[in-house]
Design a protein around this motif. Sequence first.
Motif, PDB file in Angstrom:
ATOM      1  N   LEU A   1       0.835  -1.206   0.000  1.00  0.00           N
ATOM      2  CA  LEU A   1       0.000   0.000   0.000  1.00  0.00           C
ATOM      3  C   LEU A   1       0.870   1.257   0.000  1.00  0.00           C
ATOM      4  O   LEU A   1       1.889   1.301   0.677  1.00  0.00           O
ATOM      5  N   PHE A   2       0.442   2.234  -0.807  1.00  0.00           N
ATOM      6  CA  PHE A   2       1.043   3.569  -0.744  1.00  0.00           C
ATOM      7  C   PHE A   2       0.043   4.486  -0.067  1.00  0.00           C
ATOM      8  O   PHE A   2      -1.129   4.490  -0.437  1.00  0.00           O
ATOM      9  N   VAL A   3       0.485   5.254   0.903  1.00  0.00           N
ATOM     10  CA  VAL A   3      -0.369   6.277   1.495  1.00  0.00           C
ATOM     11  C   VAL A   3       0.389   7.597   1.434  1.00  0.00           C
ATOM     12  O   VAL A   3       1.562   7.665   1.820  1.00  0.00           O
ATOM     13  N   ALA A   4      -0.273   8.637   0.911  1.00  0.00           N
ATOM     14  CA  ALA A   4       0.376   9.940   0.783  1.00  0.00           C
ATOM     15  C   ALA A   4      -0.479  11.012   1.444  1.00  0.00           C
ATOM     16  O   ALA A   4      -1.710  10.967   1.378  1.00  0.00           O
ATOM     17  N   CYS A   5       0.180  11.984   2.076  1.00  0.00           N
ATOM     18  CA  CYS A   5      -0.527  13.144   2.624  1.00  0.00           C
ATOM     19  C   CYS A   5      -0.291  14.331   1.701  1.00  0.00           C
ATOM     20  O   CYS A   5       0.846  14.749   1.519  1.00  0.00           O
ATOM     21  N   PRO A   6      -1.365  14.879   1.098  1.00  0.00           N
ATOM     22  CA  PRO A   6      -1.215  15.984   0.155  1.00  0.00           C
ATOM     23  C   PRO A   6      -1.369  17.361   0.809  1.00  0.00           C
ATOM     24  O   PRO A   6      -1.403  18.370   0.119  1.00  0.00           O
ATOM     25  N   HIS A   7      -1.473  17.395   2.109  1.00  0.00           N
ATOM     26  CA  HIS A   7      -1.852  18.625   2.814  1.00  0.00           C
ATOM     27  C   HIS A   7      -0.665  19.462   3.271  1.00  0.00           C
ATOM     28  O   HIS A   7       0.450  18.992   3.372  1.00  0.00           O
ATOM     29  N   LEU A   8      -0.965  20.719   3.572  1.00  0.00           N
ATOM     30  CA  LEU A   8       0.005  21.588   4.227  1.00  0.00           C
ATOM     31  C   LEU A   8      -0.755  22.684   4.959  1.00  0.00           C
ATOM     32  O   LEU A   8      -1.596  23.371   4.382  1.00  0.00           O
ATOM     33  N   ASP A   9      -0.438  22.816   6.215  1.00  0.00           N
ATOM     34  CA  ASP A   9      -1.034  23.851   7.051  1.00  0.00           C
ATOM     35  C   ASP A   9      -0.485  25.204   6.570  1.00  0.00           C
ATOM     36  O   ASP A   9       0.605  25.258   6.040  1.00  0.00           O
ATOM     37  N   ARG A  10      -1.192  26.268   6.704  1.00  0.00           N
ATOM     38  CA  ARG A  10      -0.743  27.643   6.428  1.00  0.00           C
ATOM     39  C   ARG A  10      -0.307  27.903   4.992  1.00  0.00           C
ATOM     40  O   ARG A  10      -0.955  28.664   4.284  1.00  0.00           O
ATOM     41  N   ASP A  11       0.802  27.298   4.525  1.00  0.00           N
ATOM     42  CA  ASP A  11       1.338  27.621   3.204  1.00  0.00           C
ATOM     43  C   ASP A  11       0.678  26.850   2.066  1.00  0.00           C
ATOM     44  O   ASP A  11       1.008  27.058   0.898  1.00  0.00           O
ATOM     45  N   GLY A  12      -0.219  25.945   2.388  1.00  0.00           N
ATOM     46  CA  GLY A  12      -0.886  25.189   1.338  1.00  0.00           C
ATOM     47  C   GLY A  12      -1.981  25.999   0.657  1.00  0.00           C
ATOM     48  O   GLY A  12      -2.416  27.036   1.151  1.00  0.00           O
ATOM     49  N   LEU A  13      -2.394  25.500  -0.533  1.00  0.00           N
ATOM     50  CA  LEU A  13      -3.481  26.145  -1.278  1.00  0.00           C
ATOM     51  C   LEU A  13      -4.752  25.315  -1.074  1.00  0.00           C
ATOM     52  O   LEU A  13      -4.686  24.100  -0.936  1.00  0.00           O
ATOM     53  N   PRO A  14      -5.920  25.953  -1.106  1.00  0.00           N
ATOM     54  CA  PRO A  14      -7.164  25.185  -1.018  1.00  0.00           C
ATOM     55  C   PRO A  14      -7.234  24.182  -2.169  1.00  0.00           C
ATOM     56  O   PRO A  14      -6.767  24.530  -3.262  1.00  0.00           O
ATOM     57  N   PRO A  15      -7.775  23.002  -1.992  1.00  0.00           N
ATOM     58  CA  PRO A  15      -8.412  22.494  -0.770  1.00  0.00           C
ATOM     59  C   PRO A  15      -7.449  21.773   0.166  1.00  0.00           C
ATOM     60  O   PRO A  15      -7.898  21.101   1.091  1.00  0.00           O
ATOM     61  N   TYR A  16      -6.164  21.914  -0.072  1.00  0.00           N
ATOM     62  CA  TYR A  16      -5.192  21.121   0.693  1.00  0.00           C
ATOM     63  C   TYR A  16      -4.605  21.869   1.888  1.00  0.00           C
ATOM     64  O   TYR A  16      -3.779  21.319   2.598  1.00  0.00           O
ATOM     65  N   ARG A  17      -5.017  23.148   2.049  1.00  0.00           N
ATOM     66  CA  ARG A  17      -4.484  23.902   3.175  1.00  0.00           C
ATOM     67  C   ARG A  17      -5.259  23.536   4.432  1.00  0.00           C
ATOM     68  O   ARG A  17      -6.359  24.043   4.657  1.00  0.00           O
ATOM     69  N   ARG A  18      -4.706  22.621   5.201  1.00  0.00           N
ATOM     70  CA  ARG A  18      -5.363  22.262   6.449  1.00  0.00           C
ATOM     71  C   ARG A  18      -4.401  21.559   7.404  1.00  0.00           C
ATOM     72  O   ARG A  18      -3.423  20.944   6.982  1.00  0.00           O
ATOM     73  N   ALA A  19      -4.704  21.713   8.676  1.00  0.00           N
ATOM     74  CA  ALA A  19      -3.940  20.989   9.698  1.00  0.00           C
ATOM     75  C   ALA A  19      -4.534  19.596   9.764  1.00  0.00           C
ATOM     76  O   ALA A  19      -5.420  19.315  10.540  1.00  0.00           O
ATOM     77  N   CYS A  20      -4.058  18.717   8.882  1.00  0.00           N
ATOM     78  CA  CYS A  20      -4.646  17.393   8.724  1.00  0.00           C
ATOM     79  C   CYS A  20      -4.121  16.433   9.801  1.00  0.00           C
ATOM     80  O   CYS A  20      -3.125  16.717  10.447  1.00  0.00           O
ATOM     81  N   PRO A  21      -4.768  15.291   9.952  1.00  0.00           N
ATOM     82  CA  PRO A  21      -4.261  14.303  10.920  1.00  0.00           C
ATOM     83  C   PRO A  21      -3.252  13.340  10.313  1.00  0.00           C
ATOM     84  O   PRO A  21      -2.787  12.428  10.981  1.00  0.00           O
ATOM     85  N   CYS A  22      -2.913  13.552   8.991  1.00  0.00           N
ATOM     86  CA  CYS A  22      -2.071  12.563   8.323  1.00  0.00           C
ATOM     87  C   CYS A  22      -0.630  12.998   8.072  1.00  0.00           C
ATOM     88  O   CYS A  22       0.238  12.148   7.875  1.00  0.00           O
ATOM     89  N   ARG A  23      -0.358  14.306   8.053  1.00  0.00           N
ATOM     90  CA  ARG A  23       1.017  14.712   7.758  1.00  0.00           C
ATOM     91  C   ARG A  23       1.943  14.301   8.914  1.00  0.00           C
ATOM     92  O   ARG A  23       1.727  14.700  10.051  1.00  0.00           O
TER      93      ARG A  23
END
Length: 206
Positions: free
Chosen positions: A91-113
């Motif tokens: 399995l490959f699992v990737a986190c596409p998110h980034l808090d603050r400097d990310g662009l929508p819809p990926y700008r979030r304090a996610c539980p996966c990074r």
Amino acid sequence: MDSSPLRRAVFVDRDGTLNREIEGALASPEQLELVPHAAEALATLARAGFAIVVVTNQSAIAVGALDHERLARVHRALADELARQGATIDLFVACPHLDRDGLPPYRRACPCRKPKPGMLLDAAERLGLDLARSWLVGDALRDVAAGRAVGARTVLVATGKGEREHARALVEGGGAEFFVADLAQAARTIVAAEAGSVMASPTQGK
Ligand SMILES: [Mg+2]
Ligand SMILES: [Zn+2]
């Protein structure tokens, strides 16, 4: 002998651990270069009964340097090359998110990074994994932290950012149970530790 219905896994960080880290985003298969003996290492772990799960922070997606389609193409090429050499990624699992400097819809304090353990928990649910009997191998302290957070045992490799991260851990703590040269040595260490024949390195528990 092994009565648990849950599988053990080795969570493997991607960049700097499984393949060479490159400047900027790894956005095409041509940029892929496996670390030496990567396939052999993964095959050794699979033979020992571990599921192999790649867990990778890909904030390049959040900043627009990469998209899911190109990431999928890179992972397909990575899986194909490893398969040609006799190794399988479960399995490959990737986190596409980034808090603050990310662009929508990926700008979030996610539980996966990473250092958060969301990708490991997600994989555990999807594959039916026994986290306390699993391992994490990575080149960064945030990988180690994610492994620790789920109760997995941890190995820091010296490839990628590993040397620097190991030096940092000696000062700040947060090191892995084992610090080894590379993925190949990590695989040997895990197999030996499971057989009860290696001692932890002195950074344990810091
Ligand atoms: Mg890495
Ligand atoms: Zn995320």
